[in-house]
Design a protein around this motif. Structure first.
Motif, PDB file in Angstrom:
ATOM      1  N   ARG A 200       0.832  -1.201   0.000  1.00 28.10           N
ATOM      2  CA  ARG A 200       0.000   0.000   0.000  1.00 28.10           C
ATOM      3  C   ARG A 200       0.870   1.255   0.000  1.00 28.10           C
ATOM      4  O   ARG A 200       0.597   2.217  -0.720  1.00 28.10           O
ATOM      5  N   GLN A 201       1.942   1.246   0.810  1.00 23.56           N
ATOM      6  CA  GLN A 201       2.831   2.403   0.896  1.00 23.56           C
ATOM      7  C   GLN A 201       3.547   2.655  -0.437  1.00 23.56           C
ATOM      8  O   GLN A 201       3.713   3.801  -0.850  1.00 23.56           O
ATOM      9  N   LEU A 202       3.964   1.590  -1.112  1.00 24.51           N
ATOM     10  CA  LEU A 202       4.647   1.752  -2.390  1.00 24.51           C
ATOM     11  C   LEU A 202       3.692   2.312  -3.447  1.00 24.51           C
ATOM     12  O   LEU A 202       4.069   3.174  -4.246  1.00 24.51           O
ATOM     13  N   LEU A 203       2.459   1.838  -3.441  1.00 27.01           N
ATOM     14  CA  LEU A 203       1.478   2.385  -4.370  1.00 27.01           C
ATOM     15  C   LEU A 203       1.153   3.840  -4.038  1.00 27.01           C
ATOM     16  O   LEU A 203       0.931   4.655  -4.940  1.00 27.01           O
ATOM     17  N   GLU A 204       1.181   4.168  -2.760  1.00 24.57           N
ATOM     18  CA  GLU A 204       0.958   5.557  -2.350  1.00 24.57           C
ATOM     19  C   GLU A 204       2.066   6.448  -2.887  1.00 24.57           C
ATOM     20  O   GLU A 204       1.823   7.581  -3.334  1.00 24.57           O
ATOM     21  N   LEU A 245       4.947   1.708 -10.897  1.00 26.03           N
ATOM     22  CA  LEU A 245       6.257   1.072 -11.075  1.00 26.03           C
ATOM     23  C   LEU A 245       7.257   1.693 -10.113  1.00 26.03           C
ATOM     24  O   LEU A 245       7.456   2.914 -10.120  1.00 26.03           O
ATOM     25  N   ILE A 246       7.885   0.851  -9.308  1.00 25.37           N
ATOM     26  CA  ILE A 246       8.988   1.262  -8.435  1.00 25.37           C
ATOM     27  C   ILE A 246      10.278   0.711  -9.021  1.00 25.37           C
ATOM     28  O   ILE A 246      10.407  -0.505  -9.228  1.00 25.37           O
ATOM     29  N   ILE A 247      11.227   1.598  -9.328  1.00 24.98           N
ATOM     30  CA  ILE A 247      12.550   1.196  -9.808  1.00 24.98           C
ATOM     31  C   ILE A 247      13.550   1.397  -8.680  1.00 24.98           C
ATOM     32  O   ILE A 247      13.666   2.507  -8.142  1.00 24.98           O
ATOM     33  N   LEU A 248      14.259   0.341  -8.317  1.00 29.74           N
ATOM     34  CA  LEU A 248      15.323   0.432  -7.315  1.00 29.74           C
ATOM     35  C   LEU A 248      16.655   0.331  -8.035  1.00 29.74           C
ATOM     36  O   LEU A 248      17.011  -0.734  -8.554  1.00 29.74           O
ATOM     37  N   GLY A 249      17.389   1.441  -8.105  1.00 27.54           N
ATOM     38  CA  GLY A 249      18.645   1.391  -8.823  1.00 27.54           C
ATOM     39  C   GLY A 249      19.446   2.668  -8.702  1.00 27.54           C
ATOM     40  O   GLY A 249      18.909   3.732  -8.384  1.00 27.54           O
ATOM     41  N   GLY A 250      20.714   2.546  -8.944  1.00 24.94           N
ATOM     42  CA  GLY A 250      21.609   3.693  -8.951  1.00 24.94           C
ATOM     43  C   GLY A 250      22.617   3.527 -10.068  1.00 24.94           C
ATOM     44  O   GLY A 250      22.888   2.412 -10.513  1.00 24.94           O
ATOM     45  N   GLY A 251      23.175   4.642 -10.532  1.00 22.86           N
ATOM     46  CA  GLY A 251      24.171   4.552 -11.589  1.00 22.86           C
ATOM     47  C   GLY A 251      24.233   5.809 -12.419  1.00 22.86           C
ATOM     48  O   GLY A 251      23.524   6.784 -12.185  1.00 22.86           O
ATOM     49  N   ARG A 252      25.088   5.752 -13.438  1.00 23.79           N
ATOM     50  CA  ARG A 252      25.427   6.950 -14.191  1.00 23.79           C
ATOM     51  C   ARG A 252      24.307   7.440 -15.096  1.00 23.79           C
ATOM     52  O   ARG A 252      24.356   8.567 -15.592  1.00 23.79           O
ATOM     53  N   ARG A 268       8.265   5.695 -10.131  1.00 24.28           N
ATOM     54  CA  ARG A 268       9.192   6.313  -9.178  1.00 24.28           C
ATOM     55  C   ARG A 268      10.545   5.605  -9.194  1.00 24.28           C
ATOM     56  O   ARG A 268      10.616   4.372  -9.161  1.00 24.28           O
ATOM     57  N   LEU A 269      11.598   6.412  -9.258  1.00 27.43           N
ATOM     58  CA  LEU A 269      12.972   5.908  -9.147  1.00 27.43           C
ATOM     59  C   LEU A 269      13.443   6.127  -7.727  1.00 27.43           C
ATOM     60  O   LEU A 269      13.528   7.261  -7.260  1.00 27.43           O
TER      61      LEU A 269
END
Length: 386
Positions: A200-204, A245-252, A268-269
């Motif tokens: 629920r929190q991620l959809l929020e 959509l939740i994207i979990l990532g880091g980079g250039r 959301r990134l």
């Protein structure tokens, strides 16, 4: 056995190779083996990780294209480090220059090349695939195929984690290929970690109600991961169904990805989640994982989603495709946003309960046990021949 892994691309900043190496250092001694990692770094250093596990770091230059990494530049010094360790078995973890260095080491120990990278898929096929057939691209990159075939002759095994990569290498004339799919960290990625409140929190965060669908994506923000294609696919599918959509990532490529999202409130990134329990909970709480990269040699993110009982939406090429088999997900044409959008809708439009998938049970302990058993057989055979 004493197993020495010459790992050219080990970064303290994370990534699939680091995860693999950390688990090897933990699991190998439990299986009765001594594990030594030889890696390049800023300075000479020996880092003891526990009984039977250490990292030997050799002072080396930074990799100019990505300063998070280093590279071996002194073959004689690398050979001296291998001589000093006197291994029973040697691994190389990159199909580039360091593998050739290990292949030329005059020591008697058998050796294996572990294919943690698929350069043809990550670069050549991705760059030129829209214009040329794979057969034509392979002919244009015959020098690299010659390099791979030479490595196949220099190593007792070329270890692949996906059937597609093993088959492609074998068909290309690379000798001694062997299939050892990886697994997940035991006891961590479980369906029981699914949490309705976390979902629920991620959809929020995505500015959507809990009645919407939640996709999650995980990986470096680098070109071969095809994040723009994933974002376009989710945006297109969202015209039919409410999808976050939740994207979990880091980079250039962070700035490039944010530009592609273009303020879409439903995509959301977020920064990578380093707490492993929290990460497993986030993964288990999604309705599906979507992945864009067809150059994966295994695709740990998809394996971890499977272990959580979460279905996957993955390209039809590369290691990721293996995880959609047996009703565990859907595939789409690699690199095709429209095909990916159709796959998203096909999966999310199924009747309630139809996306329940059996959790994968293969662990990294299973992987290393099988791999090291094969190494032990090779060592015994070498002793008999001697």
């Amino acid at each position: 056995m004493k197993i020495v892994d010459v790992c050219a691309f080990l970064s303290p900043h994370g990534g699939g190779v680091k995860t693999y190496i950390e688990q090897k250092l933990a699991i190998g001694p439990r299986l009765g083996h001594e594990i030594v990692i030889i890696a390049p770094g800023d300075r000479d250093e020996v880092i003891v990780r526990g009984p039977g596990a250490k990292v030997v770091q050799l002072a080396s230059p930074r990799f100019p294209l990505d300063r998070k990494y280093w590279y071996f530049d002194d073959e004689a010094r690398l050979h001296a480090a291998l001589d000093a360790e006197a291994p029973d078995f040697v691994e190389a973890s990159s199909p580039w220059r360091s593998a050739s260095m290990v292949g030329r080491w005059p020591g008697a120990a058998p050796r294996a090349l572990v294919m943690h990278a698929d350069p043809l898929s990550a670069y050549a096929y991705r760059w030129f695939g829209a214009l040329l057939s794979r057969e034509t691209i392979d002919r244009r990159f015959e020098m690299f195929w010659d390099h791979l075939r030479e490595l196949g002759q220099s190593f007792d095994r070329v270890v692949c984690a996906s059937g597609e990569l093993q088959a492609r290498l074998a068909e290309g004339g690379v000798a001694n290929t062997s299939l050892h799919p990886m697994g997940v960290e035991p006891g961590l990625f479980l369906p029981e970690r699914r949490n309705a409140e976390v979902r629920r929190q991620l959809l929020e965060v995505c500015d959507l109600p809990e009645t919407a669908h939640l996709l999650i994506a995980v990986g470096r923000l680098s070109p071969e991961k095809r994040w723009p294609m994933v974002i376009d696919a989710v945006a297109a599918a969202s015209r039919t169904l409410p999808i976050g959509l939740i994207i979990l990532g880091g980079g250039r490529q962070k700035r490039r990805i944010l530009a592609q999202i273009a303020g879409n409130p439903h995509i959301r990134l977020l920064t990578p989640e380093r707490n492993r329990v929290r990460f497993a909970t986030l993964l288990a709480s999604a309705d599906a994982l979507i992945h864009g990269c067809e150059a994966e040699t295994f695709c740990m993110a998809a394996a971890e989603a499977r272990a959580c009982g979460v279905p996957v939406i993955v390209p039809d090429r590369g290691g990721a495709a293996d995880h959609a088999r047996g009703g565990a997900g859907v595939i789409y044409e690699a690199g095709n946003a429209q095909s990916a959008a159709e796959a998203i809708l096909a999966l999310l439009s199924r009747p309630e309960g139809a996306n329940s998938v059996p959790a994968a049970t293969v662990t990294m302990e299973d992987h290393f046990a099988g791999l090291f058993n094969e190494y032990d057989t090779i060592v015994r055979q070498a002793l008999v021949r001697a």
